[in-house]
Design a protein around this motif. Structure first.
Motif, PDB file in Angstrom:
ATOM      1  N   VAL A 167       0.573  -0.766  -0.067  1.00 45.60           N
ATOM      2  CA  VAL A 167      -0.691  -0.088   0.208  1.00 45.60           C
ATOM      3  C   VAL A 167       0.670   1.592   0.089  1.00 45.60           C
ATOM      4  O   VAL A 167       1.356   1.324   0.860  1.00 45.60           O
ATOM      5  CB  VAL A 167      -1.105   0.309   1.831  1.00 45.60           C
ATOM      6  CG1 VAL A 167      -1.440   1.164   0.733  1.00 45.60           C
ATOM      7  CG2 VAL A 167      -1.864  -1.295   1.494  1.00 45.60           C
ATOM      8  N   GLY A 168       0.884   2.274  -0.788  1.00 49.59           N
ATOM      9  CA  GLY A 168       1.822   2.542  -1.374  1.00 49.59           C
ATOM     10  C   GLY A 168       3.062   2.717  -1.538  1.00 49.59           C
ATOM     11  O   GLY A 168       3.901   2.072  -2.571  1.00 49.59           O
ATOM     12  N   ARG A 169       4.159   3.030  -0.673  1.00 50.26           N
ATOM     13  CA  ARG A 169       4.994   2.321  -1.193  1.00 50.26           C
ATOM     14  C   ARG A 169       5.915   1.238   0.671  1.00 50.26           C
ATOM     15  O   ARG A 169       7.200   0.713   0.132  1.00 50.26           O
ATOM     16  CB  ARG A 169       7.073   3.193  -0.887  1.00 50.26           C
ATOM     17  CG  ARG A 169       6.226   4.212  -2.361  1.00 50.26           C
ATOM     18  CD  ARG A 169       7.514   5.328  -2.053  1.00 50.26           C
ATOM     19  NE  ARG A 169       8.545   4.118  -2.677  1.00 50.26           N
ATOM     20  CZ  ARG A 169      10.082   5.168  -2.849  1.00 50.26           C
ATOM     21  NH1 ARG A 169      10.076   6.197  -2.269  1.00 50.26           N
ATOM     22  NH2 ARG A 169      10.962   4.979  -2.800  1.00 50.26           N
ATOM     23  N   GLN A 170       4.848   1.231   1.302  1.00 53.06           N
ATOM     24  CA  GLN A 170       4.588  -0.108   2.158  1.00 53.06           C
ATOM     25  C   GLN A 170       4.032  -1.482   2.279  1.00 53.06           C
ATOM     26  O   GLN A 170       3.085  -1.154   1.715  1.00 53.06           O
ATOM     27  CB  GLN A 170       4.289   1.071   3.285  1.00 53.06           C
ATOM     28  CG  GLN A 170       4.122   0.161   4.970  1.00 53.06           C
ATOM     29  CD  GLN A 170       5.573  -0.377   5.453  1.00 53.06           C
ATOM     30  OE1 GLN A 170       6.240   1.077   5.633  1.00 53.06           O
ATOM     31  NE2 GLN A 170       5.649  -1.645   6.171  1.00 53.06           N
TER      32      GLN A 170
END
Length: 307
Positions: free
Chosen positions: A53-56
């Motif tokens: 999610v996003g860059r996580q």
């Protein structure tokens, strides 16, 4: 299902660190190698194990269940290995240590011959700052810890290993006078500190406070190696353990500023919780240290007395 033990190990490390990059670092693998094995493991399941999610990266609920099982499988494999060695009459088990960051220059010499004598023993050693070392000991996560400042808040036993000397050091550019300086030399220096929680930081601060020395604090860095490189680069001076700067002193990249009341002397201690119930591996190691520590110091650290 055709997963491998290596894939289980990699997936478990990814779930523990929450990062492919951090997992790769801890496993001494490249990031692409971890990504490929993670994908190959995921391909054997119809339900996602992780999601981004996003860059996580996040581990799904199903992934967390698989991680628990993976850990159980790997622990079972370790048990099989230990039992095999034990059947052959070899000492087996895990030896768990936490050591302060500058201890990495000391502890390997007190381990190498013991591990050669007992190849069935697996070593797990965490290198961190003093605060985290004491936390892991307090939580009974390790058998032993290596510190240079004994904790006051824990009931412990210990073996004194060897002396630790700290000197005021600078880079090769500073021209030093003949003879020793007094504490006024600190007024001319920008001092580089270790982070809060570091034993070196604690020793520095105690010395400075006890001697009422005015100090210009230049910066704060989170490892002995970072401080050393900053001093070499000319960003400031620092009080550093001799054990970690031997090579730089020999090459002339660093030089000791001779100051009255220096070196600051402490001792390295191998500590453990009082009334700790040792495994056979930990008990054997403690006996080894008590018998061999003087020989190790004489053979491996004889250069120490030249300073």
């Amino acid at each position: 299902m055709n997963y491998t033990l290596n894939q289980l190990k990699i997936f478990l490390k990814v779930t523990q660190t929450g990062s492919i990059t951090k997992a790769a670092e801890e496993l001494n693998l490249t990031q692409p190698a971890v990504s490929i094995q993670l994908k190959n493991f995921q391909d054997q399941f119809e339900i996602p194990l992780t999601e981004v999610v996003g860059r996580q990266l996040y581990v799904t609920d199903f992934g967390k269940e698989i991680a628990v099982t993976a850990e159980q499988i790997l622990e079972g494999v370790n048990t099989l290995n230990y039992k095999t060695h034990a059947h052959k009459g070899q000492l087996t088990g895990r030896l768990k240590l936490s050591i302060v960051s500058t201890g990495k220059y000391v502890m390997p010499y007190f381990l190498s011959d013991f591990l050669k004598l007992h190849p069935g023993i697996e070593l797990a050693m965490d290198v961190t700052n003093k605060a985290k070392v004491i936390e892991s000991l307090e939580n009974n996560e390790v058998d032993f810890s290596l510190v240079s400042v004994l904790p006051e808040s824990l009931a412990i036993d210990y073996v004194k290993l060897m002396q630790n000397k700290l000197f005021l050091v600078t880079n090769r550019a500073m021209e030093l006078n003949k003879g020793s300086y007094n504490n006024t030399v600190f007024e001319k220096l920008a001092i580089i500190y270790r982070e809060q929680g570091s034993a070196t930081r604690l020793v520095m601060e105690r010395f400075i406070q006890e001697n009422k020395i005015p100090v210009l604090k230049k910066m704060e860095l989170t490892s002995n190696e970072a401080v050393k490189q900053a001093v070499i680069a000319g960003l400031g001076s620092s009080i550093m353990p001799l054990i970690g700067i031997k090579n730089e002193l020999e090459t002339g990249e660093l030089q000791i500023i001779p100051v009255k009341k220096f070196p600051i002397k402490t001792h390295w201690h191998l500590i453990w919780l009082k009334n700790k119930k040792f495994s056979s591996a930990a008990s054997s190691y403690l006996n080894y240290i008590r018998q061999e520590k003087d020989n190790i110091i004489h053979n491996k650290f004889h250069w120490f007395e030249n300073y």
